[in-house]
Design an enzyme around this catalytic site. Sequence first.
Site, PDB file in Angstrom:
ATOM      1  N   CYS A 124      -3.184   8.532   3.581  1.00 20.68           N
ATOM      2  CA  CYS A 124      -2.904   7.951   2.270  1.00 20.68           C
ATOM      3  C   CYS A 124      -4.053   8.175   1.314  1.00 20.68           C
ATOM      4  O   CYS A 124      -3.874   8.199   0.108  1.00 20.68           O
ATOM      5  CB  CYS A 124      -2.636   6.461   2.429  1.00 20.68           C
ATOM      6  SG  CYS A 124      -3.925   5.602   3.322  1.00 20.68           S
ATOM      7  N   GLU A 145       0.886  -1.170   0.000  1.00 17.74           N
ATOM      8  CA  GLU A 145       0.000   0.000   0.000  1.00 17.74           C
ATOM      9  C   GLU A 145       0.913   1.205   0.000  1.00 17.74           C
ATOM     10  O   GLU A 145       1.610   1.450   0.982  1.00 17.74           O
ATOM     11  CB  GLU A 145      -0.858   0.026   1.267  1.00 17.74           C
ATOM     12  CG  GLU A 145      -1.700  -1.196   1.512  1.00 17.74           C
ATOM     13  CD  GLU A 145      -2.864  -1.301   0.551  1.00 17.74           C
ATOM     14  OE1 GLU A 145      -3.221  -0.287  -0.070  1.00 17.74           O
ATOM     15  OE2 GLU A 145      -3.382  -2.412   0.404  1.00 17.74           O
TER      16      GLU A 145
HETATM   17  P1  NAP Z   1       8.258   4.998   4.578  1.00 17.28           P
HETATM   18  O1  NAP Z   1       9.341   5.912   4.904  1.00 17.28           O
HETATM   19  O2  NAP Z   1       8.296   4.310   3.276  1.00 17.28           O
HETATM   20  O3  NAP Z   1       8.196   3.945   5.760  1.00 17.28           O
HETATM   21  C1  NAP Z   1       7.216   2.962   5.793  1.00 17.28           C
HETATM   22  C2  NAP Z   1       7.647   1.839   6.707  1.00 17.28           C
HETATM   23  O4  NAP Z   1       8.732   1.144   6.090  1.00 17.28           O
HETATM   24  C3  NAP Z   1       8.166   2.301   8.058  1.00 17.28           C
HETATM   25  O5  NAP Z   1       7.729   1.410   9.043  1.00 17.28           O
HETATM   26  C4  NAP Z   1       9.656   2.226   7.883  1.00 17.28           C
HETATM   27  O6  NAP Z   1      10.344   2.083   9.085  1.00 17.28           O
HETATM   28  C5  NAP Z   1       9.755   0.983   7.046  1.00 17.28           C
HETATM   29  N1  NAP Z   1      11.048   0.805   6.406  1.00 17.28           N
HETATM   30  C6  NAP Z   1      11.812   1.724   5.823  1.00 17.28           C
HETATM   31  N2  NAP Z   1      12.935   1.154   5.345  1.00 17.28           N
HETATM   32  C7  NAP Z   1      12.867  -0.165   5.654  1.00 17.28           C
HETATM   33  C8  NAP Z   1      13.704  -1.282   5.444  1.00 17.28           C
HETATM   34  N3  NAP Z   1      14.850  -1.166   4.816  1.00 17.28           N
HETATM   35  N4  NAP Z   1      13.318  -2.489   5.902  1.00 17.28           N
HETATM   36  C9  NAP Z   1      12.138  -2.632   6.539  1.00 17.28           C
HETATM   37  N5  NAP Z   1      11.304  -1.602   6.770  1.00 17.28           N
HETATM   38  C10 NAP Z   1      11.667  -0.385   6.319  1.00 17.28           C
HETATM   39  O7  NAP Z   1       6.841   5.723   4.638  1.00 17.28           O
HETATM   40  P2  NAP Z   1       6.315   6.710   5.784  1.00 17.28           P
HETATM   41  O8  NAP Z   1       7.061   7.952   5.674  1.00 17.28           O
HETATM   42  O9  NAP Z   1       6.237   6.031   7.101  1.00 17.28           O
HETATM   43  O10 NAP Z   1       4.815   6.931   5.321  1.00 17.28           O
HETATM   44  C11 NAP Z   1       4.441   7.914   4.400  1.00 17.28           C
HETATM   45  C12 NAP Z   1       4.132   7.323   3.068  1.00 17.28           C
HETATM   46  O11 NAP Z   1       3.253   6.207   3.249  1.00 17.28           O
HETATM   47  C13 NAP Z   1       3.375   8.239   2.139  1.00 17.28           C
HETATM   48  O12 NAP Z   1       3.964   8.188   0.886  1.00 17.28           O
HETATM   49  C14 NAP Z   1       1.974   7.672   2.066  1.00 17.28           C
HETATM   50  O13 NAP Z   1       1.340   7.872   0.844  1.00 17.28           O
HETATM   51  C15 NAP Z   1       2.188   6.251   2.322  1.00 17.28           C
HETATM   52  N6  NAP Z   1       1.022   5.656   2.957  1.00 17.28           N
HETATM   53  C16 NAP Z   1       0.270   4.809   2.233  1.00 17.28           C
HETATM   54  C17 NAP Z   1      -0.830   4.214   2.816  1.00 17.28           C
HETATM   55  C18 NAP Z   1      -1.694   3.248   2.056  1.00 17.28           C
HETATM   56  O14 NAP Z   1      -2.534   2.589   2.668  1.00 17.28           O
HETATM   57  N7  NAP Z   1      -1.525   3.134   0.775  1.00 17.28           N
HETATM   58  C19 NAP Z   1      -1.157   4.487   4.140  1.00 17.28           C
HETATM   59  C20 NAP Z   1      -0.350   5.373   4.851  1.00 17.28           C
HETATM   60  C21 NAP Z   1       0.742   5.945   4.249  1.00 17.28           C
HETATM   61  P3  NAP Z   1      11.129   3.310   9.758  1.00 17.28           P
HETATM   62  O15 NAP Z   1      10.109   4.270  10.162  1.00 17.28           O
HETATM   63  O16 NAP Z   1      11.826   2.674  10.881  1.00 17.28           O
HETATM   64  O17 NAP Z   1      12.040   3.838   8.694  1.00 17.28           O
END
Ligand code: NAP
Length: 687
Positions: free
Chosen positions: A294, A255
């Site tokens: 999102c 997602e």
């Molecule tokens: P993100 O930076 O991509 O992080 C998402 C998750 O991935 C976090 O738990 C992060 O952990 C983890 N992660 C990052 N690098 C990783 C790795 N190498 N191995 C395992 N896990 C890893 O996204 P965000 O900033 O939290 O969220 C914002 C984005 O999410 C926006 O673009 C939004 O559109 C999207 N979003 C989408 C939805 C949906 O349902 N489609 C819902 C909510 C948000 P850490 O925090 O520890 O880095």
Amino acid sequence: MRLQNYALGQWVAGTGAGTDLHHAVTGEKVAEASSAGLDFGAMAHYARTVGGPALRTMTFHERALMLKAMAKYLMERKDSLYALSSATGATKGDSWVDIDGGIGTLFVYASKGRREFPNETFHIDGPMENLSKNGTFVGRHLCVPLEGVAVHINAFNFPCWGMLEKLSPTLLAGMPAIVKPATLTSFLTEAMFRMMIESGIFPEGAIQLICGSAGDLLDHLTMQDAVAFTGSASTGHMLKAHPTVAANAVRFNMEADSLNCAIMGPDALPGTEEFDLFIKEVTREMTTKAGQKCTAIRRTIVPEGAMEDVIRALTKRLGDVKVGDPAVDGVKMGPLAGRPQVGEVHRSLDAIKGGAEVVFGGNDNFDIVGADRSKGAFFPITLLACNNPRERTQSHDVEAFGPVNTVMPYAAVGDAIELARMGKGSLVGSVFTADDRVAREVVLGMAPYHGRVYVLNRHSAKEATGHGSPLPHLVHGGPGRAGGGEEMGGARGVLHYMQRTAIQGSPTTIARITNEWITGAAQSGDRVHPFRKHFEELQVGETLLTHRRTVTETDIVNFACLSGDHFYAHMDEIAAKESIFGRRVAHGYFVLAAAAGLFVHPAPGPVLANYGMENLRFTKPVYAGDTIQVTLTCKSKTAKETPADGPPQGVVAWDVNVKNQDGELVATYTILTLVRRLTAPAPSIPA
Ligand code: NAP
């Protein structure tokens, strides 16, 4: 305060320096997170060998009751979570979506688990498929829980809902999970997780928690494991391409980013209720959770003649939104979740500005109530306009994960659909119209590019749940840029954590495997009428062949008078002759009633009630002079919870076949009866 991880059945503090987590309003440090030192491989193994087996011994109904007990437990303790939630920048309304919305999801799955799944450890998907001329070789689909661990990687914006919307279908499916919240807001997830562990409701090993980096967890995944990821597309694509995930074909649900849109219908002009609803919803979507949803509306698509009116109306409403410390009365929008996000959203906004003009906000010259601008993660509500959205495509390409939105014009409905599709795959799009022809055109045009389409007008507005609210009953996810994934959607979401296996064999063998009688499977008789038996005494496959009854013209006339159904095929000799039947036929409902008269045992007994009928088909007409006979077969049994005001009971489904004197099937259906149990089962879940 150092957050703790929950691994191998224990709370463990990570080693090393840790990541500092800050209050979104004051900038003060609220916690630090570290997962350093955890043995991620051992965590996955523990889930597979301790949590998985414990969950798989439970039936769907037992797992559903477990979710219900947890929902109740959290509901009673949620107040302390609200206090902590404000440190993520959430207003009370934002927190309600996150905390109560998450608990609500548990409740929905608790209810669906008992209504839509059997009281078994597996699920049968769909009806029998006949694969042979004589019916001796048939197929069915069986769903069993995956025997691995579900890794849940969540975004920062909904620390509680994000965890519970994934845990609900996973645990209901019978699979354990490792929850890895985004580090930024993991202090709130940890607090709710702590309550879940304290409750003792989930079996040992069912859930574990990582606050901080996921380390080398993905290196340890196997073909029985699954990953459910929510976050940015860049992280998602990287993790999906992880060599172990690819090599072991680990299920990966993504997602990701989404440039959701709202279309103002050509009829929703100023002065209509739809216009007001549209303006209100766009404003709400921009400011709820400071636009960090999102599903938030990022692109506002309006009839070209209405651009000015829309910008004027939105500007006015947005200008009334007080930004500041959510704890202060009247504040409607809080800060972003952290200061790193401020820089991130500014960078995205700058990119969008390359293709659109700011018409509201956009700079740091905005009022902040009750907080220090230099310490909190505040971002200005920003509205842009793009008059040439087909050529200047930045707003279709860049997601600013904050209170940012671009208004753009369309000429005809077809253009609006094209613009919506330029998001290259979104979670949700909405259309505001009272013209159902417009609604139909937009829905069918947008559907291939959207996971959900929301249609709003004066008729649905009062009870509508909002453009941006994913509901546990409906699928959440979207194609293309949105990640191509799908989660929740009631029972559909549960099946993502199960293996669907086609099984083939003789009807009797398939019936014995699934504990559900199917056509062609062995039947057994007994001298005791099945309606004289308690739930436990009935055998699946047990059959009653009734006595016969000859249908007469008097029956037809009596039934017409009794029911008031004087349809020509039953009562008009001449019209019936000219009809497809060639002569007068008995009412189908008479055949049903007469069949009940043949198979029911009239005396008081263990059958408490007949509460439904399914899959009814009339396959041949019944004429006066025909003689009918019924075969009643016990098809399946589902034990139910004992109601507070009733006896212990279960549901028995009966296959009913009505045949004529030539052995031809005239009607077939399933009836459901409530049957008394001899004993009440001991509750397996703490109340
Ligand atoms: P993100 O930076 O991509 O992080 C998402 C998750 O991935 C976090 O738990 C992060 O952990 C983890 N992660 C990052 N690098 C990783 C790795 N190498 N191995 C395992 N896990 C890893 O996204 P965000 O900033 O939290 O969220 C914002 C984005 O999410 C926006 O673009 C939004 O559109 C999207 N979003 C989408 C939805 C949906 O349902 N489609 C819902 C909510 C948000 P850490 O925090 O520890 O880095």
